[in-house]
Design a protein around this motif. Structure first.
Motif, short mmCIF file in Angstrom:
data_model
loop_
_atom_site.label_atom_id
_atom_site.label_comp_id
_atom_site.label_asym_id
_atom_site.label_seq_id
_atom_site.Cartn_x
_atom_site.Cartn_y
_atom_site.Cartn_z
N HIS A 1 -26.98 0.07 -9.70
CA HIS A 1 -26.67 0.13 -8.28
C HIS A 1 -25.33 0.84 -8.09
N LYS A 2 -25.17 1.43 -6.94
CA LYS A 2 -23.98 2.23 -6.66
C LYS A 2 -22.84 1.34 -6.19
N GLN A 3 -21.67 1.50 -6.81
CA GLN A 3 -20.48 0.77 -6.41
C GLN A 3 -19.53 1.60 -5.57
N LEU A 4 -19.56 2.93 -5.77
CA LEU A 4 -18.58 3.79 -5.11
C LEU A 4 -19.11 5.21 -5.09
N ASP A 5 -18.70 6.00 -4.07
CA ASP A 5 -18.99 7.43 -4.10
C ASP A 5 -17.86 8.19 -3.40
N GLY A 6 -17.95 9.52 -3.45
CA GLY A 6 -16.89 10.36 -2.95
C GLY A 6 -16.65 10.27 -1.45
N ARG A 7 -17.60 9.74 -0.72
CA ARG A 7 -17.40 9.57 0.71
C ARG A 7 -16.43 8.44 1.00
N GLN A 8 -16.19 7.57 0.03
CA GLN A 8 -15.30 6.43 0.21
C GLN A 8 -13.93 6.64 -0.45
N ILE A 9 -13.86 7.51 -1.45
CA ILE A 9 -12.65 7.62 -2.25
C ILE A 9 -11.47 8.11 -1.42
N GLY A 10 -11.68 9.12 -0.58
CA GLY A 10 -10.58 9.62 0.25
C GLY A 10 -9.99 8.55 1.14
N ASP A 11 -10.85 7.76 1.75
CA ASP A 11 -10.39 6.66 2.61
C ASP A 11 -9.64 5.60 1.81
N LEU A 12 -10.09 5.37 0.57
CA LEU A 12 -9.37 4.43 -0.30
C LEU A 12 -7.93 4.87 -0.52
N LEU A 13 -7.76 6.17 -0.81
CA LEU A 13 -6.42 6.70 -1.04
C LEU A 13 -5.57 6.60 0.22
N VAL A 14 -6.15 6.97 1.35
CA VAL A 14 -5.40 6.93 2.61
C VAL A 14 -4.92 5.51 2.90
N LYS A 15 -5.80 4.55 2.81
CA LYS A 15 -5.46 3.17 3.11
C LYS A 15 -4.41 2.63 2.14
N HIS A 16 -4.60 2.89 0.85
CA HIS A 16 -3.70 2.36 -0.17
C HIS A 16 -2.30 2.94 -0.03
N TYR A 17 -2.21 4.27 0.07
CA TYR A 17 -0.88 4.90 0.08
C TYR A 17 -0.21 4.84 1.45
N SER A 18 -0.98 4.72 2.51
CA SER A 18 -0.38 4.51 3.83
C SER A 18 0.29 3.15 3.89
N ALA A 19 -0.34 2.14 3.27
CA ALA A 19 0.26 0.80 3.23
C ALA A 19 1.56 0.82 2.43
N LEU A 20 1.58 1.55 1.32
CA LEU A 20 2.80 1.65 0.53
C LEU A 20 3.88 2.41 1.29
N ALA A 21 3.48 3.45 2.04
CA ALA A 21 4.45 4.21 2.83
C ALA A 21 5.08 3.35 3.92
N ALA A 22 4.29 2.48 4.53
CA ALA A 22 4.82 1.58 5.56
C ALA A 22 5.77 0.55 4.96
N ALA A 23 5.46 0.11 3.72
CA ALA A 23 6.30 -0.89 3.07
C ALA A 23 7.58 -0.28 2.51
N GLU A 24 7.52 1.00 2.12
CA GLU A 24 8.68 1.68 1.56
C GLU A 24 8.89 3.01 2.28
N PRO A 25 9.42 2.98 3.50
CA PRO A 25 9.54 4.22 4.30
C PRO A 25 10.44 5.28 3.68
N GLY A 26 11.28 4.89 2.74
CA GLY A 26 12.17 5.88 2.11
C GLY A 26 11.56 6.57 0.91
N ASN A 27 10.37 6.17 0.50
CA ASN A 27 9.72 6.76 -0.67
C ASN A 27 8.86 7.95 -0.24
N GLU A 28 9.26 9.16 -0.63
CA GLU A 28 8.57 10.37 -0.19
C GLU A 28 7.22 10.57 -0.88
N GLN A 29 6.98 9.86 -1.97
CA GLN A 29 5.73 10.03 -2.72
C GLN A 29 4.53 9.51 -1.94
#
Length: 362
Positions: free
Chosen positions: A118-146
Motif C-alpha cells: 500500500h502507498k504511504q507517500l507520493d510526490g504530491r505530498q512531499i512538497g507540502d511536507l517540506l513547506v509545513k515543516h520548515y515554515s514552522a521552524l522559520a516561525a520558531a526561529e525568525p533569525g535563522n535564514e535557512q
C-alpha cells in the motif's frame, strides 16, 4: 548526475510517456492512482532492485512491477501494487516488513513479506511536507535564514508536481527508516512510514547533489551521491556529515561490514576504507564501465556487478577484486543470494538466476 538506475528508467520509460500521451485523450489516470497491471512478461521486463525478505526474494521495477520468489528465483509471482510508477529500490529490515520507493516520490509498504503493498507517500505530498515543516521552524526561529529557503524549496516542489524520484530506501527496523532521492531529497520516519520528517537541513550537501544510495555497514549509516558525495550519520550532531573521498565522480552504491565500508560508481571506481572514512584505498577493477549493484555474501565477501553484466567478487582481507566475465552484456541493477545460496540478479532484461556452483567463492 543522476544514478545509473535513474538513467535506465528514463530511457525505458520513454515508451510509457508516449502511451500516456495517447491515453490522455480518453481520460488520463495518473500512475500514482493506477494499480500495476498483471503481466506474464513482468519477469523479463526491466527490474531495478532486489532484497531478501526472510527466505523470499523480492524484486521491483518498471510500471510498478513487484515480483517475489519462494524457490530461489526459479518461479516468480507478481504482487498487488497500487501504483504504476517505476520503482527503483526495495528494502526489508525483517522477513515481513518491507518498503519500496521510486518515481514520483512514491513510497510503498508491505507487512506480509511483499505479497501486497500500500502507498504511504507520493510526490504530491512531499512538497507540502517540506513547506509545513520548515515554515514552522522559520516561525520558531525568525533569525535563522535557512528555514525560509527550505520552505521555499518545498513550495517549488509543490508547484512543479510529483515528478521527483526517490532512488533508495533503508530501514533499521520496522519503525526507523529513510528514503533518499534527487536534489538532496531525504525524509525520515520513526513510526514505520505513518509520518515523515524532511531531513534536508541534516545533510552536508549545500549544492543539492542527488542522493543515490543509502546503506548501513553495521557500525555506520552512509549515503552515496553524485560528484563524489559521501555522507555518514553523526549520532552526536544528529546529521549526515560529509566524508571526503578521493574520487569526484558519482557513486551509485555503498556497502560494507563492521570496520569496513566500500563505495562504488562510475567508470569502475571502487573505494575502500577501514577507518570510518578517514582514509581510502582505491581497489583496482580493471574496468571502465560503471558498477551499479552489490551486496555482502554469507562469507562476508563483496559481490559487485556492472552495467556490462560482469561480477567482481572480493577475496581475502585485502578485498582484492577478481573479474568474472559474463556471457553477453546484461546490465545488473540489483542482486542477492537466495536461501539456497544461488545468486539472483536483476536488470534491464529482468531476472537472471545462476546455480550455486557457478557462484562459489573463488
Amino acid at each position: 548526475m543522476c544514478s545509473y538506475k535513474k538513467y535506465l528508467q528514463l530511457a525505458l520509460g520513454a515508451l510509457i510517456v508516449l502511451v500516456q500521451g495517447v491515453s490522455q485523450a480518453s481520460g488520463y489516470i495518473d500512475v500514482l492512482d493506477l494499480p500495476a497491471r498483471a503481466s506474464t512478461l513482468a519477469v523479463s521486463s526491466p527490474l531495478s532492485g532486489m532484497a531478501r525478505a526472510g527466505d523470499r526474494l523480492v524484486a521491483v521495477g518498471q510500471r510498478g512491477h513487484i515480483l517475489y520468489s519462494d524457490d530461489a528465483g526459479k518461479r516468480w509471482q507478481q504482487a498487488a501494487v497500487p501504483v504504476s510508477a517505476d520503482l527503483s529500490a526495495v528494502n526489508f529490515p525483517s522477513a515481513l516488513q518491507g518498503w519500496a520507493v521510486g518515481n514520483d516520490g512514491v513510497v510503498l509498504h508491505s507487512s506480509d513479506a511483499g505479497l501486497t503493498w500500500h502507498k504511504q507517500l507520493d510526490g504530491r505530498q512531499i512538497g507540502d511536507l517540506l513547506v509545513k515543516h520548515y515554515s514552522a521552524l522559520a516561525a520558531a526561529e525568525p533569525g535563522n535564514e535557512q528555514w525560509p529557503l527550505l520552505a521555499a524549496e518545498g513550495q517549488r516542489l509543490t508547484e512543479q508536481g510529483a515528478d521527483k524520484p526517490l532512488l533508495d530506501v533503508w530501514f533499521a527496523n520496522d519503525k526507523l527508516g529513510y528514503v533518499v532521492g534527487v536534489f538532496n531529497l531525504i525524509l525520515r520516519t520513526e513510526d514505520g512510514g505513518q509520518s515523515w520528517t524532511p531531513f534536508q537541513d541534516r545533510t552536508d550537501n549545500p549544492q543539492g547533489f542527488h542522493l543515490n544510495a543509502i546503506a548501513s555497514t553495521g557500525d555506520g549509516l552512509y549515503i552515496a551521491g553524485e560528484q563524489g558525495l559521501l555522507l555518514k550519520w553523526n549520532d552526536v550532531e544528529q546529521r549526515f556529515a560529509a566524508v571526503p573521498t578521493p574520487y569526484q565522480g558519482s557513486f551509485f552504491g555503498v556497502l560494507g561490514k563492521p570496520g569496513e565500508v566500500v563505495v562504488y560508481g562510475l567508470r569502475g571506481n571502487v573505494l575502500r576504507s577501514t577507518d570510518s572514512g578517514h582514509s581510502w584505498t582505491r581497489l583496482e577493477t580493471g574496468l571502465h564501465v560503471s558498477i551499479t549493484a552489490g551486496f555482502v555474501d554469507d562469507n562476508s565477501n563483496y559481490r559487485l556487478f556492472t552495467q556490462g553484466g560482469q561480477m567482481l567478487p572480493s577475496q581475502g582481507t585485502s578485498a582484492q577484486l577478481l573479474l568474472i566475465p559474463r556471457p553477453g552484456p546484461t546490465p545488473v541493477t540489483g542482486a542477492a543470494r537466495a536461501a539456497n545460496g544461488a545468486l539472483v540478479a536483476v536488470g534491464s532484461r529482468g531476472v537472471r538466476t545462476e546455480s550455486v556452483d557457478k557462484t562459489s567463492n573463488p
